[in-house]
Write a protein that holds these residues in place. Structure first.
Motif, PDB file in Angstrom:
ATOM      1  N   LYS A  66     -29.792  45.433  24.861  1.00  0.00           N
ATOM      2  CA  LYS A  66     -30.673  43.985  25.477  1.00  0.00           C
ATOM      3  C   LYS A  66     -30.299  43.002  25.733  1.00  0.00           C
ATOM      4  O   LYS A  66     -28.849  42.203  25.545  1.00  0.00           O
ATOM      5  CB  LYS A  66     -32.602  43.424  24.635  1.00  0.00           C
ATOM      6  N   GLU A  70     -34.810  39.517  29.287  1.00  0.00           N
ATOM      7  CA  GLU A  70     -35.857  41.249  28.642  1.00  0.00           C
ATOM      8  C   GLU A  70     -36.104  40.132  27.247  1.00  0.00           C
ATOM      9  O   GLU A  70     -36.127  39.617  26.529  1.00  0.00           O
ATOM     10  CB  GLU A  70     -34.977  42.037  28.270  1.00  0.00           C
ATOM     11  N   TYR A  72     -38.687  41.028  24.768  1.00  0.00           N
ATOM     12  CA  TYR A  72     -38.084  42.601  23.976  1.00  0.00           C
ATOM     13  C   TYR A  72     -38.901  42.325  23.095  1.00  0.00           C
ATOM     14  O   TYR A  72     -38.820  41.252  21.933  1.00  0.00           O
ATOM     15  CB  TYR A  72     -37.094  43.220  23.551  1.00  0.00           C
ATOM     16  N   ALA A  76     -42.667  47.134  21.506  1.00  0.00           N
ATOM     17  CA  ALA A  76     -41.462  47.778  22.316  1.00  0.00           C
ATOM     18  C   ALA A  76     -40.554  48.058  21.186  1.00  0.00           C
ATOM     19  O   ALA A  76     -40.163  49.006  21.713  1.00  0.00           O
ATOM     20  CB  ALA A  76     -40.944  46.449  23.287  1.00  0.00           C
ATOM     21  N   PHE A  77     -40.075  47.324  20.326  1.00  0.00           N
ATOM     22  CA  PHE A  77     -38.950  47.783  19.653  1.00  0.00           C
ATOM     23  C   PHE A  77     -40.051  48.829  18.889  1.00  0.00           C
ATOM     24  O   PHE A  77     -38.949  50.121  18.580  1.00  0.00           O
ATOM     25  CB  PHE A  77     -38.271  47.043  18.805  1.00  0.00           C
ATOM     26  N   ASP A  80     -39.567  52.008  20.892  1.00  0.00           N
ATOM     27  CA  ASP A  80     -38.431  52.539  20.919  1.00  0.00           C
ATOM     28  C   ASP A  80     -37.521  53.453  19.836  1.00  0.00           C
ATOM     29  O   ASP A  80     -37.443  53.996  19.536  1.00  0.00           O
ATOM     30  CB  ASP A  80     -37.321  51.556  21.837  1.00  0.00           C
TER      31      ASP A  80
END
Length: 302
Positions: A66, A70, A72, A76-77, A80
């Motif tokens: 990243k 951005e 993050y 979101a982690f 993902d």
């Protein structure tokens, strides 16, 4: 057949990267990083990210994927990383995770706590208050509204303090009351492996690492990021102190001493967080790798 996540934890500079690579090579598997600052490709030296030589030994995920520009989030982690793990477990029975960011580690192992949506104006107001009055003002508010959260979160991290406060203010309920509710069950078992040392040794290793970072060009790295110092990713030990130097607030020697001091404080908070998990297998940082592997094997039923 069970799937296993070996989670390598411990304070900064203790040797987690080296151990994770040895374990991944032994189990012929891959590594996911749960270090929230090693995600960012502009931050190499100050985050003690794995070297190219180390990255070449074992496939790593979530290293420099990243940009600091951005947004993050930990949510979101989680999304993902779980998606990545599901793919890795199709190829491997064991995957290694390594990282010193306790919240990010716990998010993968246990799932993320979910909170109600709150008015975004609250966060904007709290950020303004942070700029005007500093973090101490926000810390006092949180202590009054939710002492339990005040005693458990990373109280020196403005992002964490503001997140807890906005929930308290926006819902009228303590932030801590939303923690540890029902979460999505994981389809793997976790074996947590912790590295430890006497505090004096940890502090000595931290001081030495900071000196090495400076020798390797940390100041130049920070100079290249000066125009972005307002970004949350750069509100990080090793960067924020050198920004103070570049802004002519501190001389270089004092800034470096502050990096060492703040890193030592961070290590202390890491240990407090990680010791909450009573099932962690703790080893002295000099323990022979074969012994550590044997103790892990005792936990595995493949």
């Amino acid at each position: 057949m069970s799937k296993y996540l070996i989670s390598v934890i411990g304070p900064t500079a203790i040797g987690k990267t080296s151990l994770s690579i040895k374990l991944a090579k032994h189990f012929n598997t891959e590594i996911i990083s749960a270090d929230s600052r090693q995600f960012f490709k502009e931050m190499h030296i100050g985050t003690a990210a794995p070297t190219q030589e180390e990255l070449n030994q074992v496939t790593h995920h979530f290293i420099h994927h990243k940009s600091i520009k951005e947004d993050y989030s930990v949510g979101a982690f989680e999304k993902d990383a779980i998606e990545c793990l599901n793919g890795l477990f199709n190829k491997h029975n064991i995957v290694v995770m390594v990282g010193g960011s306790g919240l990010y580690v716990d998010t993968i192992i246990n799932g993320l706590d979910h909170f109600p949506d709150v008015d975004p104006k609250i966060r904007k107001r709290l950020n303004t208050e942070l700029e005007l009055n500093g973090i101490e003002s926000l810390q006092k508010q949180l202590k009054n509204l939710d002492k339990k959260a005040y005693n458990s979160i990373a109280i020196d991290n403005p992002h964490r303090v503001i997140r807890a406060l906005e929930i308290c203010i926006g819902t009228g309920k303590p932030y801590s009351s939303f923690l540890n509710k029902d979460k999505t069950p994981r389809n793997f078992k976790t074996i947590s492996v912790g590295l430890k040392a006497d505090r004096s040794i940890i502090y000595e290793r931290i001081n030495k690492r900071v000196d090495t970072m400076m020798t390797n060009g940390l100041l130049d790295e920070v100079k290249s990021l000066k125009n972005f110092q307002h970004l949350n990713a750069l509100n990080t030990v090793g960067y924020k102190e050198l920004f103070k130097h570049l802004d002519d607030d501190w001389d270089l020697e004092f800034a470096v001493s502050e990096i060492k001091k703040n890193t030592r404080r961070f290590a202390k908070r890491q240990l407090t967080w990680f010791k909450k998990n009573e099932e962690t297998l703790w080893f002295d940082y000099l323990t022979d790798i074969d012994y550590i592997i044997s103790q892990i094997q005792n936990q595995i039923d493949l």
